[in-house]
Design a protein around this motif. Structure first.
Motif, PDB file in Angstrom:
ATOM      1  N   ASP A 183       0.829  -1.203   0.000  1.00 28.78           N
ATOM      2  CA  ASP A 183       0.000   0.000   0.000  1.00 28.78           C
ATOM      3  C   ASP A 183       0.865   1.256   0.000  1.00 28.78           C
ATOM      4  OD1 ASP A 183      -2.714  -1.182   0.139  1.00 28.78           O
ATOM      5  OD2 ASP A 183      -1.876  -2.060   1.958  1.00 28.78           O
ATOM      6  N   ALA A 184       2.068   1.148   0.530  1.00 28.29           N
ATOM      7  CA  ALA A 184       3.033   2.250   0.515  1.00 28.29           C
ATOM      8  C   ALA A 184       4.426   1.654   0.665  1.00 28.29           C
ATOM      9  CB  ALA A 184       2.758   3.237   1.642  1.00 28.29           C
ATOM     10  N   VAL A 185       5.429   2.401   0.226  1.00 21.58           N
ATOM     11  CA  VAL A 185       6.827   1.993   0.341  1.00 21.58           C
ATOM     12  C   VAL A 185       7.583   3.121   1.013  1.00 21.58           C
ATOM     13  CG1 VAL A 185       8.924   1.327  -0.905  1.00 21.58           C
ATOM     14  CG2 VAL A 185       6.693   0.576  -1.746  1.00 21.58           C
ATOM     15  N   ILE A 186       8.367   2.775   2.024  1.00 22.29           N
ATOM     16  CA  ILE A 186       9.205   3.771   2.699  1.00 22.29           C
ATOM     17  C   ILE A 186      10.643   3.260   2.720  1.00 22.29           C
ATOM     18  CG2 ILE A 186       7.340   4.704   4.131  1.00 22.29           C
ATOM     19  CD1 ILE A 186       8.507   3.010   6.466  1.00 22.29           C
ATOM     20  N   THR A 187      11.585   4.171   2.844  1.00 20.07           N
ATOM     21  CA  THR A 187      12.984   3.788   3.016  1.00 20.07           C
ATOM     22  C   THR A 187      13.489   4.144   4.413  1.00 20.07           C
ATOM     23  OG1 THR A 187      13.705   5.869   2.028  1.00 20.07           O
ATOM     24  CG2 THR A 187      13.539   3.958   0.562  1.00 20.07           C
ATOM     25  N   GLU A 188      12.712   4.959   5.117  1.00 25.80           N
ATOM     26  CA  GLU A 188      13.062   5.354   6.482  1.00 25.80           C
ATOM     27  C   GLU A 188      11.800   5.317   7.336  1.00 25.80           C
ATOM     28  OE1 GLU A 188      14.676   9.261   6.134  1.00 25.80           O
ATOM     29  OE2 GLU A 188      16.271   8.617   4.804  1.00 25.80           O
ATOM     30  N   PHE A 189      11.935   4.845   8.565  1.00 27.85           N
ATOM     31  CA  PHE A 189      10.775   4.760   9.452  1.00 27.85           C
ATOM     32  C   PHE A 189      10.164   6.128   9.739  1.00 27.85           C
ATOM     33  CE2 PHE A 189      12.629   0.594  10.586  1.00 27.85           C
ATOM     34  CZ  PHE A 189      11.527  -0.184  10.263  1.00 27.85           C
TER      35      PHE A 189
ATOM     36  N   SER B  54      -6.394  12.074   7.914  1.00 25.55           N
ATOM     37  CA  SER B  54      -7.164  13.168   7.337  1.00 25.55           C
ATOM     38  C   SER B  54      -8.321  12.678   6.480  1.00 25.55           C
ATOM     39  CB  SER B  54      -6.246  14.072   6.508  1.00 25.55           C
ATOM     40  OG  SER B  54      -5.752  13.364   5.389  1.00 25.55           O
ATOM     41  N   GLY B  55      -8.737  11.434   6.700  1.00 19.47           N
ATOM     42  CA  GLY B  55      -9.920  10.950   5.995  1.00 19.47           C
ATOM     43  C   GLY B  55      -9.721   9.636   5.277  1.00 19.47           C
ATOM     44  N   ALA B  56      -8.500   9.316   4.899  1.00 22.86           N
ATOM     45  CA  ALA B  56      -8.244   8.051   4.207  1.00 22.86           C
ATOM     46  C   ALA B  56      -7.912   6.984   5.227  1.00 22.86           C
ATOM     47  CB  ALA B  56      -7.076   8.216   3.233  1.00 22.86           C
ATOM     48  N   SER B  57      -8.448   5.786   5.053  1.00 24.20           N
ATOM     49  CA  SER B  57      -8.128   4.710   5.987  1.00 24.20           C
ATOM     50  C   SER B  57      -6.832   4.022   5.610  1.00 24.20           C
ATOM     51  CB  SER B  57      -9.258   3.680   6.031  1.00 24.20           C
ATOM     52  OG  SER B  57      -9.437   3.097   4.757  1.00 24.20           O
ATOM     53  N   ARG B  58      -6.377   4.238   4.394  1.00 22.05           N
ATOM     54  CA  ARG B  58      -5.125   3.659   3.923  1.00 22.05           C
ATOM     55  C   ARG B  58      -4.298   4.758   3.268  1.00 22.05           C
ATOM     56  NH1 ARG B  58      -4.982  -1.987   3.315  1.00 22.05           N
ATOM     57  NH2 ARG B  58      -6.914  -2.936   3.953  1.00 22.05           N
ATOM     58  N   PRO B  59      -2.980   4.596   3.271  1.00 24.31           N
ATOM     59  CA  PRO B  59      -2.156   5.593   2.596  1.00 24.31           C
ATOM     60  C   PRO B  59      -2.410   5.578   1.094  1.00 24.31           C
ATOM     61  CG  PRO B  59      -0.824   3.738   3.346  1.00 24.31           C
ATOM     62  CD  PRO B  59      -2.205   3.532   3.879  1.00 24.31           C
ATOM     63  N   VAL B  60      -2.083   6.670   0.454  1.00 23.72           N
ATOM     64  CA  VAL B  60      -2.211   6.750  -0.993  1.00 23.72           C
ATOM     65  C   VAL B  60      -1.323   5.684  -1.609  1.00 23.72           C
ATOM     66  CG1 VAL B  60      -1.755   8.242  -2.983  1.00 23.72           C
ATOM     67  CG2 VAL B  60      -2.710   9.201  -0.894  1.00 23.72           C
ATOM     68  N   LYS B  61      -1.790   5.052  -2.669  1.00 23.75           N
ATOM     69  CA  LYS B  61      -1.064   3.947  -3.288  1.00 23.75           C
ATOM     70  C   LYS B  61       0.281   4.354  -3.872  1.00 23.75           C
ATOM     71  CE  LYS B  61      -4.039   0.527  -2.888  1.00 23.75           C
ATOM     72  NZ  LYS B  61      -3.796  -0.770  -2.374  1.00 23.75           N
ATOM     73  N   ALA B  62       0.485   5.619  -4.143  1.00 30.14           N
ATOM     74  CA  ALA B  62       1.763   6.049  -4.697  1.00 30.14           C
ATOM     75  C   ALA B  62       2.880   5.695  -3.738  1.00 30.14           C
ATOM     76  CB  ALA B  62       1.755   7.558  -4.933  1.00 30.14           C
TER      77      ALA B  62
END
Length: 80
Positions: free
Chosen positions: A48-54, A66-74
């Motif tokens: 659902d999301a990719v991070i390189t740092e916590f 802010s309204g979304a239950s999941r992070p933006v797919k980008a």
């Protein structure tokens, strides 16, 4: 499960497993594109999301609050 996130570095165990349970899956890419424990392709397993740092989790969490239950797919990647 809709309010739970799984953050992990193993695509098969952490990402695929979380999504199978309906949990938001955030992949911690510690190798810049070389997924750990991946038997499938990234086309097959889409976090659902990719991070390189916590530290990037805070922004994703605030965005979801802010309204979304999941992070933006980008994919979210930070430059070092």
């Amino acid at each position: 499960p809709e309010e739970t996130w799984c953050v992990g570095d193993n695509v098969d165990w952490d990402i695929r497993g979380a999504q199978a349970c309906g949990i938001t899956a955030v992949w911690k890419d510690g190798r810049s594109g070389a997924p750990a424990g991946q038997n499938g392709s990234m086309e097959e397993i889409r976090p659902d999301a990719v991070i390189t740092e916590f530290s990037r989790l805070i922004g994703l969490w605030e965005q979801a609050g802010s309204g979304a239950s999941r992070p933006v797919k980008a994919k979210t990647r930070s430059r070092r």
